[in-house]
Design a protein around this motif. Structure first.
Motif, short mmCIF file in Angstrom:
data_model
loop_
_atom_site.label_atom_id
_atom_site.label_comp_id
_atom_site.label_asym_id
_atom_site.label_seq_id
_atom_site.Cartn_x
_atom_site.Cartn_y
_atom_site.Cartn_z
N VAL A 224 0.84 -1.19 0.00
CA VAL A 224 0.00 0.00 0.00
C VAL A 224 0.88 1.25 0.00
O VAL A 224 1.92 1.29 0.65
CB VAL A 224 -0.93 0.01 1.23
CG1 VAL A 224 -1.72 1.31 1.33
CG2 VAL A 224 -1.88 -1.18 1.17
N LEU A 225 0.48 2.28 -0.74
CA LEU A 225 1.17 3.56 -0.76
C LEU A 225 0.39 4.56 0.09
O LEU A 225 -0.83 4.57 0.06
CB LEU A 225 1.29 4.09 -2.20
CG LEU A 225 1.82 3.12 -3.24
CD1 LEU A 225 1.88 3.80 -4.61
CD2 LEU A 225 3.19 2.58 -2.86
N GLU A 226 1.11 5.39 0.83
CA GLU A 226 0.46 6.43 1.64
C GLU A 226 1.10 7.77 1.36
O GLU A 226 2.32 7.91 1.42
CB GLU A 226 0.56 6.11 3.12
CG GLU A 226 -0.15 7.15 4.00
CD GLU A 226 -0.20 6.75 5.46
OE1 GLU A 226 -1.11 5.97 5.83
OE2 GLU A 226 0.67 7.19 6.23
N LEU A 227 0.27 8.75 1.02
CA LEU A 227 0.73 10.12 0.82
C LEU A 227 0.41 10.91 2.09
O LEU A 227 -0.76 11.05 2.46
CB LEU A 227 0.03 10.75 -0.39
CG LEU A 227 0.42 12.19 -0.71
CD1 LEU A 227 1.90 12.28 -1.08
CD2 LEU A 227 -0.44 12.74 -1.83
N THR A 228 1.45 11.40 2.75
CA THR A 228 1.30 12.06 4.03
C THR A 228 1.66 13.54 3.92
O THR A 228 2.70 13.89 3.36
CB THR A 228 2.20 11.39 5.09
OG1 THR A 228 1.81 10.03 5.25
CG2 THR A 228 2.11 12.10 6.43
N THR A 229 0.80 14.39 4.43
CA THR A 229 1.08 15.82 4.52
C THR A 229 1.77 16.10 5.85
O THR A 229 1.35 15.61 6.90
CB THR A 229 -0.21 16.64 4.42
OG1 THR A 229 -0.83 16.38 3.16
CG2 THR A 229 0.08 18.13 4.53
N LEU A 230 2.86 16.88 5.81
CA LEU A 230 3.65 17.16 7.00
C LEU A 230 3.29 18.53 7.57
O LEU A 230 2.58 19.32 6.95
CB LEU A 230 5.14 17.08 6.65
CG LEU A 230 5.57 15.78 5.99
CD1 LEU A 230 7.02 15.85 5.54
CD2 LEU A 230 5.37 14.60 6.93
N ASP A 231 3.82 18.83 8.75
CA ASP A 231 3.43 20.05 9.46
C ASP A 231 4.19 21.29 9.01
O ASP A 231 4.05 22.35 9.62
CB ASP A 231 3.59 19.86 10.97
CG ASP A 231 5.03 19.51 11.38
OD1 ASP A 231 5.95 19.73 10.57
OD2 ASP A 231 5.21 19.01 12.50
N GLY A 232 5.00 21.18 7.95
CA GLY A 232 5.68 22.36 7.42
C GLY A 232 7.12 22.52 7.86
O GLY A 232 7.87 23.27 7.23
N ARG A 233 7.52 21.84 8.92
CA ARG A 233 8.92 21.90 9.34
C ARG A 233 9.76 20.99 8.48
O ARG A 233 9.28 20.01 7.93
CB ARG A 233 9.04 21.51 10.82
CG ARG A 233 8.35 22.48 11.77
CD ARG A 233 8.43 21.95 13.19
NE ARG A 233 7.69 20.70 13.34
CZ ARG A 233 7.77 19.92 14.41
NH1 ARG A 233 8.60 20.23 15.39
NH2 ARG A 233 7.05 18.82 14.49
N GLN A 234 11.05 21.30 8.35
CA GLN A 234 11.94 20.50 7.52
C GLN A 234 12.20 19.14 8.18
O GLN A 234 12.47 19.07 9.38
CB GLN A 234 13.26 21.23 7.31
CG GLN A 234 13.16 22.43 6.39
CD GLN A 234 12.93 22.00 4.94
OE1 GLN A 234 13.74 21.31 4.35
NE2 GLN A 234 11.83 22.44 4.37
N PRO A 235 12.13 18.05 7.42
CA PRO A 235 12.50 16.75 7.99
C PRO A 235 13.96 16.76 8.42
O PRO A 235 14.78 17.43 7.79
CB PRO A 235 12.30 15.79 6.80
CG PRO A 235 11.33 16.52 5.91
CD PRO A 235 11.67 17.96 6.04
N PRO A 236 14.32 16.08 9.52
CA PRO A 236 13.48 15.15 10.26
C PRO A 236 12.64 15.78 11.36
O PRO A 236 11.99 15.06 12.12
CB PRO A 236 14.51 14.20 10.87
CG PRO A 236 15.71 15.07 11.09
CD PRO A 236 15.73 16.04 9.94
N ALA A 237 12.63 17.11 11.49
CA ALA A 237 11.81 17.75 12.52
C ALA A 237 10.32 17.67 12.18
O ALA A 237 9.47 17.56 13.06
CB ALA A 237 12.22 19.21 12.69
N GLY A 238 9.99 17.72 10.89
CA GLY A 238 8.60 17.73 10.47
C GLY A 238 7.90 16.41 10.76
O GLY A 238 8.49 15.34 10.67
N GLY A 239 6.62 16.51 11.13
CA GLY A 239 5.84 15.33 11.45
C GLY A 239 4.55 15.27 10.65
O GLY A 239 4.13 16.26 10.04
N PRO A 240 3.87 14.11 10.64
CA PRO A 240 2.64 13.93 9.88
C PRO A 240 1.49 14.76 10.43
O PRO A 240 1.38 14.99 11.64
CB PRO A 240 2.34 12.44 10.02
CG PRO A 240 3.62 11.82 10.49
CD PRO A 240 4.30 12.86 11.29
N VAL A 241 0.64 15.22 9.52
CA VAL A 241 -0.60 15.90 9.89
C VAL A 241 -1.80 15.09 9.43
O VAL A 241 -2.63 14.68 10.21
CB VAL A 241 -0.65 17.33 9.29
CG1 VAL A 241 -1.98 18.00 9.63
CG2 VAL A 241 0.50 18.17 9.83
#
Length: 495
Positions: A224-241
């Motif tokens: 399965v593929l999942e498209l996740t929107t992040l909270d706007g911070r740069q990875p690895p700080a950014g997290g899923p919304v």
């Protein structure tokens, strides 16, 4: 699938190489304009809507096939040709000059090395990341290994910029690397891999990140593929919304898993499964329980696989003598494809979503990655075998319009139904053209009698400065189940 868990950090990191610092991601271009993919034994390019196409290679064969193609932002294509330990990195300059070839994999143990298992050229074109399975000796297990080389310099695989065990399925986040250890997704920061996303209850076997760091496309172990929107911070700080899922229809024709790609702007997704190469736009993601809402969905090829995106723009060819419409028409993607449907996919699709990891698992050293193009028949069936074929002994199909439809720009954005008289069953396609540019498209399964297809603006149509008030061409095409393709054209002014 459960909702995303709270973000947690890990303190460990894995060094890519001593003294190697990879720069931060580049600015995001206007949007993906080219899909690179394998079809049969060769490499092809296509615009996301399928209206422009180019075959890059013609010398692919069952024993010297091209696989895992990608292209940089300038349009230089890099692919792997051959099999076993004699596989070559082949770079095709966009200017048509002589291709550059590098032997790979570079590191040879006393056992047999397998690969490449994956590859991806960086947007700048100066680096190629690839993976292979390293066999230290006859008593050791195959170890997935990530290497980075310059694809422009023959011989560079003998002294790679990076060579580190435990990582697989890498991609580029601008000039930074994204990779998985078979369980979790890690992102490169200042020369080290930092742990980032983990899916509770199942593994993450691949990922692709938009250049602004706002969306990530991941593949679970179930396929399965999942498209996740992040909270706007740069990875690895950014997290899923929020997140949504795509359910492929089985595996890529050339490897034992679905392949996938995310555009630089994070709006388009491409994937390949048993029914070919698909491209679609995801305007937004919703709650983790819903399938992704896909628009402008096109199946680029029923026999293709291994897609990736490039910001290169394919030039529009001019029509040749006696050939007013040389480009092959794209096929509107059939169902069921992503989302719930009667045809089962590769797994139950009950993942637990992506979240920041809280464990201490480091990079694994055991294999398990299937080398692409190495364990399945090449130039395989791929398609569903249901695509209508032109020609045959049947009588020519007929198309009729009882009246020229009145098209309105505001209605086309939502979708406007067009009624067409068809003499036989087949596939009906309606398109709105300005020169060679397709501004609107729709399709339907035709039957003898009246068939209605919904015409909607394409991405190019929505970007057009003005559709209303222009004189455009309405092209209607019928591909019958047997017999010749029939096309009807009408010049029309959109209100």
């Amino acid at each position: 699938m459960s909702r995303c868990a709270p973000v947690r950090r890990r303190a460990t990191a894995v060094s890519l190489a001593v003294g190697v610092l990879l720069p931060l991601g580049a600015a995001v271009p206007a949007g993906a304009t080219t899909v690179v993919y394998r079809d049969g034994n060769d490499v092809h390019l296509a615009s996301p809507d399928g209206t422009l196409r180019r075959q890059v290679t013609t010398d692919g064969s069952a024993s010297a096939y091209y696989t895992l193609p990608s292209a940089d932002d300038a349009g230089n294509v890099v692919a792997i040709q051959g099999s076993g330990t004699s596989r070559m990195i082949v770079r095709f300059p966009v200017d048509g000059s002589t291709p550059q070839r590098n032997v790979m994999p570079w590191r040879i143990g006393s056992g047999v090395n397998a690969g490449p298992t994956w590859s991806r050229v960086s947007p700048s074109g100066t680096s190629l990341a690839y993976g292979y399975l390293y066999n230290r000796d006859i008593f050791s297990a195959l170890t997935p290994t990530l290497a980075v080389v310059d694809p422009r310099a023959p011989g560079n695989p003998t002294s790679p910029t990076v060579n580190i065990a435990g990582w697989t399925e890498g991609s580029w986040f601008g000039s930074r690397l994204l990779a998985t250890n078979g369980t979790q997704l890690h992102v490169e920061v200042n020369g080290t891999f930092q742990p980032w996303l983990v899916a509770g209850g199942q593994s993450i076997t691949g990922g692709d990140l938009s250049r602004d760091g706002r969306r990530v496309l991941v593949r679970f172990g179930s396929g399965v593929l999942e498209l996740t929107t992040l909270d706007g911070r740069q990875p690895p700080a950014g997290g899923p919304v929020t997140a949504c899922q795509i359910q492929p229809n089985g595996n890529d024709a050339f490897s034992g898993l679905p392949r996938m790609a995310l555009s630089a702007d994070g709006r388009r997704v491409a994937w390949s499964d048993a029914s070919g190469v698909h491209v679609a736009t995801v305007e937004r993601t919703d709650t983790p329980e819903t399938p992704c809402r896909l628009t402008d969905r096109v199946r680029l090829s029923a026999t293709g696989g291994m897609p990736s995106f490039s910001e290169y723009t394919l030039p529009t060819p001019g029509p040749g003598p006696g050939d007013p419409d040389p480009d092959p028409d794209p096929e509107t993607d059939p169902g069921p494809g992503p989302g719930p449907g009667p045809e089962p996919g590769p797994g139950p699709g009950t993942g637990t979503g992506t979240e920041k990891p809280g464990g201490t698992t480091g990079p694994g050293t055991d294999g398990g990655t299937t080398p692409d193009g190495g364990t399945t028949p090449d130039g395989g069936k791929g398609g569903d075998g249901k695509t209508p074929q032109d020609g045959g002994a049947a009588a020519t199909a007929r198309l009729t319009l009882s009246r020229t439809p009145t098209l309105r720009a505001s209605t086309l954005r939502r979708g406007q139904r067009i009624a067409v008289g068809t003499s036989t069953a087949g596939t009906l396609t309606v398109e709105l053209l300005r020169g060679k540019t397709i501004l609107g498209r729709g399709s339907a399964k035709a039957k003898a009698g009246t068939t209605r297809a919904t015409l909607r603006l394409t991405a190019a149509g929505r970007k057009a400065r003005a559709v209303a008030g222009r004189r455009l061409v309405l092209r209607i095409t019928l591909r019958p189940t047997s017999g010749k393709v029939t096309t009807l054209r009408r010049t029309i002014r959109v209100r």
